[in-house]
Design a protein around this motif. Structure first.
Motif, PDB file in Angstrom:
ATOM      1  N   HIS A  40      33.639  38.974  36.968  1.00 35.35           N
ATOM      2  CA  HIS A  40      33.863  38.891  38.412  1.00 35.35           C
ATOM      3  C   HIS A  40      32.628  38.448  39.197  1.00 35.35           C
ATOM      4  O   HIS A  40      32.707  38.298  40.418  1.00 35.35           O
ATOM      5  CB  HIS A  40      34.366  40.237  38.943  1.00 35.35           C
ATOM      6  CG  HIS A  40      35.778  40.537  38.531  1.00 35.35           C
ATOM      7  ND1 HIS A  40      36.869  40.205  39.308  1.00 35.35           N
ATOM      8  CD2 HIS A  40      36.283  41.108  37.414  1.00 35.35           C
ATOM      9  CE1 HIS A  40      37.973  40.572  38.697  1.00 35.35           C
ATOM     10  NE2 HIS A  40      37.648  41.130  37.545  1.00 35.35           N
ATOM     11  N   GLU A  53      47.053  37.210  43.060  1.00 36.28           N
ATOM     12  CA  GLU A  53      46.715  37.521  41.673  1.00 36.28           C
ATOM     13  C   GLU A  53      47.992  37.437  40.857  1.00 36.28           C
ATOM     14  O   GLU A  53      48.914  38.241  41.038  1.00 36.28           O
ATOM     15  CB  GLU A  53      46.095  38.911  41.511  1.00 36.28           C
ATOM     16  CG  GLU A  53      45.697  39.185  40.068  1.00 36.28           C
ATOM     17  CD  GLU A  53      45.397  40.641  39.750  1.00 36.28           C
ATOM     18  OE1 GLU A  53      44.947  40.902  38.618  1.00 36.28           O
ATOM     19  OE2 GLU A  53      45.625  41.511  40.612  1.00 36.28           O
ATOM     20  N   CYS A  56      49.293  40.432  37.287  1.00 28.14           N
ATOM     21  CA  CYS A  56      48.345  41.543  37.517  1.00 28.14           C
ATOM     22  C   CYS A  56      48.477  42.641  36.487  1.00 28.14           C
ATOM     23  O   CYS A  56      47.563  43.451  36.313  1.00 28.14           O
ATOM     24  CB  CYS A  56      48.528  42.112  38.917  1.00 28.14           C
ATOM     25  SG  CYS A  56      50.097  42.993  39.176  1.00 28.14           S
ATOM     26  N   GLN A  61      42.463  44.305  36.436  1.00 31.05           N
ATOM     27  CA  GLN A  61      41.586  43.385  37.169  1.00 31.05           C
ATOM     28  C   GLN A  61      41.736  43.557  38.675  1.00 31.05           C
ATOM     29  O   GLN A  61      40.795  43.297  39.437  1.00 31.05           O
ATOM     30  CB  GLN A  61      41.892  41.935  36.779  1.00 31.05           C
ATOM     31  CG  GLN A  61      41.779  41.629  35.300  1.00 31.05           C
ATOM     32  CD  GLN A  61      40.372  41.797  34.755  1.00 31.05           C
ATOM     33  OE1 GLN A  61      39.386  41.700  35.493  1.00 31.05           O
ATOM     34  NE2 GLN A  61      40.260  42.041  33.468  1.00 31.05           N
ATOM     35  N   THR A  62      42.905  44.009  39.132  1.00 27.81           N
ATOM     36  CA  THR A  62      43.160  44.187  40.561  1.00 27.81           C
ATOM     37  C   THR A  62      42.133  45.117  41.189  1.00 27.81           C
ATOM     38  O   THR A  62      41.647  44.874  42.298  1.00 27.81           O
ATOM     39  CB  THR A  62      44.578  44.761  40.768  1.00 27.81           C
ATOM     40  OG1 THR A  62      45.517  44.022  39.986  1.00 27.81           O
ATOM     41  CG2 THR A  62      44.981  44.696  42.237  1.00 27.81           C
ATOM     42  N   LEU A  65      39.016  43.171  41.844  1.00 25.39           N
ATOM     43  CA  LEU A  65      39.201  42.228  42.952  1.00 25.39           C
ATOM     44  C   LEU A  65      39.109  42.938  44.293  1.00 25.39           C
ATOM     45  O   LEU A  65      38.471  42.451  45.237  1.00 25.39           O
ATOM     46  CB  LEU A  65      40.559  41.532  42.825  1.00 25.39           C
ATOM     47  CG  LEU A  65      40.704  40.470  41.735  1.00 25.39           C
ATOM     48  CD1 LEU A  65      42.157  40.017  41.641  1.00 25.39           C
ATOM     49  CD2 LEU A  65      39.800  39.273  42.028  1.00 25.39           C
ATOM     50  N   LEU A  74      45.380  40.997  49.362  1.00 24.00           N
ATOM     51  CA  LEU A  74      45.726  40.669  47.981  1.00 24.00           C
ATOM     52  C   LEU A  74      47.229  40.803  47.770  1.00 24.00           C
ATOM     53  O   LEU A  74      47.839  41.803  48.156  1.00 24.00           O
ATOM     54  CB  LEU A  74      44.980  41.599  47.021  1.00 24.00           C
ATOM     55  CG  LEU A  74      45.173  41.322  45.534  1.00 24.00           C
ATOM     56  CD1 LEU A  74      44.607  39.959  45.166  1.00 24.00           C
ATOM     57  CD2 LEU A  74      44.491  42.409  44.708  1.00 24.00           C
ATOM     58  N   ALA A  76      49.653  40.867  44.624  1.00 22.45           N
ATOM     59  CA  ALA A  76      49.622  41.015  43.168  1.00 22.45           C
ATOM     60  C   ALA A  76      51.028  40.863  42.614  1.00 22.45           C
ATOM     61  O   ALA A  76      51.967  41.513  43.076  1.00 22.45           O
ATOM     62  CB  ALA A  76      49.036  42.373  42.784  1.00 22.45           C
ATOM     63  N   PHE A 121      43.966  33.833  41.771  1.00 24.17           N
ATOM     64  CA  PHE A 121      43.165  34.406  40.694  1.00 24.17           C
ATOM     65  C   PHE A 121      44.070  34.628  39.495  1.00 24.17           C
ATOM     66  O   PHE A 121      45.110  35.294  39.597  1.00 24.17           O
ATOM     67  CB  PHE A 121      42.542  35.727  41.138  1.00 24.17           C
ATOM     68  CG  PHE A 121      41.656  36.383  40.112  1.00 24.17           C
ATOM     69  CD1 PHE A 121      40.321  36.007  39.990  1.00 24.17           C
ATOM     70  CD2 PHE A 121      42.152  37.362  39.267  1.00 24.17           C
ATOM     71  CE1 PHE A 121      39.493  36.607  39.044  1.00 24.17           C
ATOM     72  CE2 PHE A 121      41.339  37.967  38.325  1.00 24.17           C
ATOM     73  CZ  PHE A 121      40.002  37.585  38.208  1.00 24.17           C
ATOM     74  N   CYS A 123      43.798  35.734  35.400  1.00 31.36           N
ATOM     75  CA  CYS A 123      42.919  36.254  34.350  1.00 31.36           C
ATOM     76  C   CYS A 123      43.753  36.721  33.158  1.00 31.36           C
ATOM     77  O   CYS A 123      44.603  37.609  33.299  1.00 31.36           O
ATOM     78  CB  CYS A 123      42.080  37.408  34.893  1.00 31.36           C
ATOM     79  SG  CYS A 123      40.828  38.029  33.752  1.00 31.36           S
TER      80      CYS A 123
END
Length: 286
Positions: A40, A53, A56, A61-62, A65, A74, A76, A121, A123
């Motif tokens: 990050h 995101e 998620c 990872q949330t 963030l 955000l 998600a 985002f 990931c």
């Protein structure tokens, strides 16, 4: 904090090769926490920006963030209602200024308007998809011109270790083959740049993010080698045996040899790839 999940039509579950067990949830949390500073770094979104995101999951990872961008908004998204429920619980203690919406949806059928988000985002998601280019095309649609996408993926081909072991490498190859059979690519990290370019993104910058763990770095040995990578490989044992990719004896030797790399005289190396790119301006706006 908005914790309501936007209702939508049921989304069919896919084949996540590692499964959805509580043990896998702990592994994802350990991975996110251990690698937060590495993955990050440099990722922070301005106050008021809308950040999507995708995938998620349980919110591993949330959390990071929200901590790095506590005043961004955000959104998600995941296709699993069970994962979203875990994610809501995981982020419940984050700073009250953080704002998050939850949506159950599929990456190939996002319920958002064109150009709705300032940033996207992604990931550890593309590696599990059968059609990453299609997914990126959909993400570009909902990203405003000039907005950014961040993609982080691993690459199992980057794993090497001491003591070396053909059994350990064969166990990793079992996971790679099973993920491919499920439609994914455990070596997708090396493809981040061409995938972003093929989807039409501009100003692409990809950086390798290397994890190296040895006896002088006990936190990484514990958090990554022991609690992240080895459990990820170990989670596919039953599938590997059922598919006749290995034998019980060979598998047990491979996992034992991977654990050997976490001893005081062992070493372990793995590389993630982080790509950041820009959605180009339309001709009228450029």
């Amino acid at each position: 904090m908005n914790t309501a999940t936007t209702p939508s039509a049921p989304v069919p579950a896919g084949d996540y090769v590692h499964g959805y067990s509580p043990r896998e949830g702990r592994r994802l949390g350990d991975q996110a926490d251990t690698l937060a500073r590495l993955l990050h770094a440099g990722t922070a979104y301005r106050a008021g920006s809308r950040v999507l995101e995708i995938g998620c999951g349980i919110g591993a990872q949330t959390v990071h963030l929200l901590r790095s961008s506590p005043r961004a908004h955000l959104v998600a998204v995941d296709r699993s209602e069970d994962s979203l429920a875990q994610a809501r619980t995981r982020v419940a203690g984050i700073a009250p200024r953080a704002q998050v919406e939850w949506h159950r949806a599929d990456v190939y059928d996002l319920p958002f308007a064109d150009a709705e988000f300032d940033h996207v985002f992604v990931c550890f998601v593309l590696e599990h998809l059968p059609d990453p280019p299609r997914a990126l095309a959909g993400l570009r649609r909902v990203l405003r011109p000039g907005g950014t996408v961040t993609v982080i993926e691993g690459d199992h081909g980057s794993a090497f270790f001491h003591p070396d072991s053909p059994f350990a490498r064969a166990a990793i190859e079992c996971q790679v083959r099973l993920q491919a059979a499920a439609g994914g690519d455990a070596q997708l990290g090396r493809r981040v740049q061409p995938l972003l370019a093929g989807a039409g993104f501009d100003e692409i910058a990809v950086r390798p993010l290397t994890v190296y763990a040895d006896g002088t770095l006990p936190a990484l040995v514990e958090g990554f080698t022991r609690n992240t990578f080895i459990p990820m490989i170990a989670s596919v044992r039953d599938r590997a045996l059922a598919a006749s990719l290995t034998t019980t004896a060979a598998w047990e030797q491979g996992i034992a040899d991977l654990r050997r790399t976490a001893e005081d005289d062992g070493t372990f190396h793995y590389t993630f790839f982080k790509g950041v790119a820009v959605n180009p301006q339309s001709p009228a706006e450029s």
